[in-house]
Design a protein around this motif. Structure first.
Motif, PDB file in Angstrom:
ATOM      1  N   ASP A  43     -19.648   3.870 -10.718  1.00  0.00           N
ATOM      2  CA  ASP A  43     -19.194   2.715 -11.492  1.00  0.00           C
ATOM      3  C   ASP A  43     -19.226   2.973 -12.996  1.00  0.00           C
ATOM      4  O   ASP A  43     -18.487   2.360 -13.750  1.00  0.00           O
ATOM      5  CB  ASP A  43     -20.032   1.480 -11.166  1.00  0.00           C
ATOM      6  N   LYS A  44     -20.093   3.892 -13.426  1.00  0.00           N
ATOM      7  CA  LYS A  44     -20.231   4.174 -14.849  1.00  0.00           C
ATOM      8  C   LYS A  44     -19.410   5.375 -15.295  1.00  0.00           C
ATOM      9  O   LYS A  44     -19.448   5.743 -16.465  1.00  0.00           O
ATOM     10  CB  LYS A  44     -21.704   4.398 -15.191  1.00  0.00           C
ATOM     11  N   ALA A  45     -18.648   5.973 -14.393  1.00  0.00           N
ATOM     12  CA  ALA A  45     -17.823   7.128 -14.750  1.00  0.00           C
ATOM     13  C   ALA A  45     -16.765   6.693 -15.758  1.00  0.00           C
ATOM     14  O   ALA A  45     -15.932   5.837 -15.478  1.00  0.00           O
ATOM     15  CB  ALA A  45     -17.176   7.725 -13.501  1.00  0.00           C
ATOM     16  N   GLU A  46     -16.812   7.277 -16.943  1.00  0.00           N
ATOM     17  CA  GLU A  46     -15.951   6.845 -18.039  1.00  0.00           C
ATOM     18  C   GLU A  46     -14.483   7.216 -17.833  1.00  0.00           C
ATOM     19  O   GLU A  46     -13.592   6.493 -18.239  1.00  0.00           O
ATOM     20  CB  GLU A  46     -16.458   7.458 -19.350  1.00  0.00           C
ATOM     21  N   TYR A  47     -14.220   8.352 -17.210  1.00  0.00           N
ATOM     22  CA  TYR A  47     -12.846   8.813 -17.039  1.00  0.00           C
ATOM     23  C   TYR A  47     -12.438   8.820 -15.570  1.00  0.00           C
ATOM     24  O   TYR A  47     -11.753   9.720 -15.110  1.00  0.00           O
ATOM     25  CB  TYR A  47     -12.680  10.206 -17.658  1.00  0.00           C
ATOM     26  N   SER A  48     -12.861   7.801 -14.869  1.00  0.00           N
ATOM     27  CA  SER A  48     -12.569   7.697 -13.441  1.00  0.00           C
ATOM     28  C   SER A  48     -11.108   7.311 -13.220  1.00  0.00           C
ATOM     29  O   SER A  48     -10.578   6.413 -13.870  1.00  0.00           O
ATOM     30  CB  SER A  48     -13.486   6.655 -12.811  1.00  0.00           C
ATOM     31  N   LEU A  49     -10.474   8.026 -12.309  1.00  0.00           N
ATOM     32  CA  LEU A  49      -9.086   7.751 -11.944  1.00  0.00           C
ATOM     33  C   LEU A  49      -9.071   7.059 -10.586  1.00  0.00           C
ATOM     34  O   LEU A  49      -9.686   7.554  -9.640  1.00  0.00           O
ATOM     35  CB  LEU A  49      -8.286   9.058 -11.852  1.00  0.00           C
ATOM     36  N   PRO A  50      -8.370   5.940 -10.443  1.00  0.00           N
ATOM     37  CA  PRO A  50      -8.338   5.249  -9.158  1.00  0.00           C
ATOM     38  C   PRO A  50      -7.505   5.978  -8.107  1.00  0.00           C
ATOM     39  O   PRO A  50      -7.727   5.831  -6.912  1.00  0.00           O
ATOM     40  CB  PRO A  50      -7.720   3.893  -9.492  1.00  0.00           C
ATOM     41  N   SER A  51      -6.547   6.796  -8.570  1.00  0.00           N
ATOM     42  CA  SER A  51      -5.682   7.522  -7.645  1.00  0.00           C
ATOM     43  C   SER A  51      -4.998   8.655  -8.399  1.00  0.00           C
ATOM     44  O   SER A  51      -5.131   8.772  -9.624  1.00  0.00           O
ATOM     45  CB  SER A  51      -4.629   6.581  -7.040  1.00  0.00           C
ATOM     46  N   HIS A  52      -4.257   9.462  -7.646  1.00  0.00           N
ATOM     47  CA  HIS A  52      -3.477  10.543  -8.247  1.00  0.00           C
ATOM     48  C   HIS A  52      -2.203  10.690  -7.435  1.00  0.00           C
ATOM     49  O   HIS A  52      -2.228  10.606  -6.199  1.00  0.00           O
ATOM     50  CB  HIS A  52      -4.276  11.850  -8.239  1.00  0.00           C
ATOM     51  N   GLY A  53      -1.109  10.927  -8.103  1.00  0.00           N
ATOM     52  CA  GLY A  53       0.189  11.016  -7.440  1.00  0.00           C
ATOM     53  C   GLY A  53       0.311  12.109  -6.410  1.00  0.00           C
ATOM     54  O   GLY A  53       1.165  12.046  -5.522  1.00  0.00           O
ATOM     55  N   ARG A  54      -0.518  13.132  -6.462  1.00  0.00           N
ATOM     56  CA  ARG A  54      -0.445  14.247  -5.510  1.00  0.00           C
ATOM     57  C   ARG A  54      -1.361  14.049  -4.301  1.00  0.00           C
ATOM     58  O   ARG A  54      -1.284  14.779  -3.324  1.00  0.00           O
ATOM     59  CB  ARG A  54      -0.821  15.536  -6.235  1.00  0.00           C
ATOM     60  N   ILE A  55      -2.235  13.028  -4.365  1.00  0.00           N
ATOM     61  CA  ILE A  55      -3.222  12.834  -3.292  1.00  0.00           C
ATOM     62  C   ILE A  55      -2.942  11.530  -2.552  1.00  0.00           C
ATOM     63  O   ILE A  55      -2.866  10.465  -3.149  1.00  0.00           O
ATOM     64  CB  ILE A  55      -4.651  12.815  -3.874  1.00  0.00           C
ATOM     65  N   ARG A  56      -2.795  11.643  -1.245  1.00  0.00           N
ATOM     66  CA  ARG A  56      -2.625  10.450  -0.420  1.00  0.00           C
ATOM     67  C   ARG A  56      -3.978   9.811  -0.121  1.00  0.00           C
ATOM     68  O   ARG A  56      -4.134   8.603  -0.163  1.00  0.00           O
ATOM     69  CB  ARG A  56      -1.914  10.795   0.890  1.00  0.00           C
ATOM     70  N   ARG A  57      -4.984  10.664   0.183  1.00  0.00           N
ATOM     71  CA  ARG A  57      -6.282  10.105   0.584  1.00  0.00           C
ATOM     72  C   ARG A  57      -7.359  11.198   0.476  1.00  0.00           C
ATOM     73  O   ARG A  57      -7.092  12.367   0.705  1.00  0.00           O
ATOM     74  CB  ARG A  57      -6.155   9.596   2.013  1.00  0.00           C
ATOM     75  N   ILE A  58      -8.578  10.758   0.150  1.00  0.00           N
ATOM     76  CA  ILE A  58      -9.766  11.623   0.218  1.00  0.00           C
ATOM     77  C   ILE A  58     -10.784  10.899   1.071  1.00  0.00           C
ATOM     78  O   ILE A  58     -11.091   9.733   0.832  1.00  0.00           O
ATOM     79  CB  ILE A  58     -10.361  11.902  -1.180  1.00  0.00           C
ATOM     80  N   GLU A  59     -11.302  11.594   2.071  1.00  0.00           N
ATOM     81  CA  GLU A  59     -12.339  11.040   2.944  1.00  0.00           C
ATOM     82  C   GLU A  59     -13.530  11.993   2.922  1.00  0.00           C
ATOM     83  O   GLU A  59     -13.344  13.208   2.837  1.00  0.00           O
ATOM     84  CB  GLU A  59     -11.820  10.915   4.374  1.00  0.00           C
ATOM     85  N   ALA A  60     -14.736  11.431   3.010  1.00  0.00           N
ATOM     86  CA  ALA A  60     -15.940  12.253   2.979  1.00  0.00           C
ATOM     87  C   ALA A  60     -17.058  11.556   3.748  1.00  0.00           C
ATOM     88  O   ALA A  60     -17.116  10.336   3.782  1.00  0.00           O
ATOM     89  CB  ALA A  60     -16.375  12.493   1.537  1.00  0.00           C
ATOM     90  N   THR A  61     -17.932  12.370   4.339  1.00  0.00           N
ATOM     91  CA  THR A  61     -19.075  11.794   5.029  1.00  0.00           C
ATOM     92  C   THR A  61     -20.198  11.449   4.056  1.00  0.00           C
ATOM     93  O   THR A  61     -20.981  10.539   4.298  1.00  0.00           O
ATOM     94  CB  THR A  61     -19.602  12.739   6.127  1.00  0.00           C
ATOM     95  N   GLU A  62     -20.288  12.181   2.960  1.00  0.00           N
ATOM     96  CA  GLU A  62     -21.236  11.905   1.882  1.00  0.00           C
ATOM     97  C   GLU A  62     -20.426  11.635   0.616  1.00  0.00           C
ATOM     98  O   GLU A  62     -19.221  11.885   0.581  1.00  0.00           O
ATOM     99  CB  GLU A  62     -22.179  13.100   1.660  1.00  0.00           C
ATOM    100  N   ASP A  63     -21.079  11.145  -0.418  1.00  0.00           N
ATOM    101  CA  ASP A  63     -20.372  10.891  -1.668  1.00  0.00           C
ATOM    102  C   ASP A  63     -19.794  12.195  -2.214  1.00  0.00           C
ATOM    103  O   ASP A  63     -20.405  13.263  -2.093  1.00  0.00           O
ATOM    104  CB  ASP A  63     -21.311  10.258  -2.694  1.00  0.00           C
ATOM    105  N   ALA A  64     -18.608  12.096  -2.818  1.00  0.00           N
ATOM    106  CA  ALA A  64     -17.929  13.269  -3.362  1.00  0.00           C
ATOM    107  C   ALA A  64     -17.221  12.905  -4.657  1.00  0.00           C
ATOM    108  O   ALA A  64     -16.882  11.741  -4.887  1.00  0.00           O
ATOM    109  CB  ALA A  64     -16.911  13.806  -2.349  1.00  0.00           C
ATOM    110  N   ILE A  65     -17.029  13.909  -5.496  1.00  0.00           N
ATOM    111  CA  ILE A  65     -16.227  13.734  -6.697  1.00  0.00           C
ATOM    112  C   ILE A  65     -15.130  14.792  -6.689  1.00  0.00           C
ATOM    113  O   ILE A  65     -15.300  15.883  -6.152  1.00  0.00           O
ATOM    114  CB  ILE A  65     -17.057  13.806  -7.996  1.00  0.00           C
ATOM    115  N   THR A  66     -14.008  14.430  -7.287  1.00  0.00           N
ATOM    116  CA  THR A  66     -12.871  15.344  -7.376  1.00  0.00           C
ATOM    117  C   THR A  66     -12.403  15.372  -8.825  1.00  0.00           C
ATOM    118  O   THR A  66     -11.890  14.374  -9.333  1.00  0.00           O
ATOM    119  CB  THR A  66     -11.714  14.880  -6.465  1.00  0.00           C
ATOM    120  N   GLY A  67     -12.609  16.509  -9.477  1.00  0.00           N
ATOM    121  CA  GLY A  67     -12.087  16.687 -10.823  1.00  0.00           C
ATOM    122  C   GLY A  67     -10.595  16.962 -10.737  1.00  0.00           C
ATOM    123  O   GLY A  67     -10.135  17.679  -9.849  1.00  0.00           O
TER     124      GLY A  67
END
Length: 145
Positions: A43-67
């Motif tokens: 929630d505090k990530a300053e440059y968080s992107l809600p989506s990206h045009g090249r990605i349909r979906r990201i799923e993970a069993t644990e929390d993950a980040i994608t630069g």
């Protein structure tokens, strides 16, 4: 100290590629099986992107980040990382569905490989899946053909 040395060796192995990309932001994914949530961090990530045009979906069993990165030629790169607490020693099965990608160049532990992506939701989609240890990541460059 040894973990930092390992990361430095991995980055040096592919810095000629990684350093040609410019950082655009980060996407966060809350894990479906995560014992504790990184929600406060996310929630505090300053440059968080809600989506990206090249990605349909990201799923993970644990929390993950994608630069999210882009190079001067318009290629997109994605640094997919397991955000789980290393103390918990929980692997993270991460699945990313790219739009318009059949293959990807994947750097794991600094070493490149070209992988065929599994068929995704649409005929032009490709899916990359990996099990990442805590703090482990992959740099992924999706390609159409």
């Amino acid at each position: 100290w040894y973990s930092a040395q390992k990361v430095n060796r991995e980055l040096r192995a592919f810095e000629h590629v990684f350093l040609s990309f410019d950082w655009q932001g980060v996407m966060t994914t809350k894990g479906s099986d995560a014992r504790t949530s990184a929600g406060a961090c996310f929630d505090k990530a300053e440059y968080s992107l809600p989506s990206h045009g090249r990605i349909r979906r990201i799923e993970a069993t644990e929390d993950a980040i994608t630069g999210v990165f882009t190079d001067k030629d318009g290629y997109e790169g994605f640094m997919l990382v397991n955000f789980a607490d290393p103390h918990d020693n929980r692997g993270n099965t991460v699945r990313i569905t790219f739009k318009q990608a059949k293959k990807a160049v994947v750097y794991a532990n600094g070493n490149p490989s070209v992988v065929d992506l599994a068929a995704g939701a649409a005929a032009s989609d490709g899916v990359y899946e990996a099990v990442l240890a805590p703090g482990e990541g992959r740099f992924i460059i999706p390609i159409a053909g």
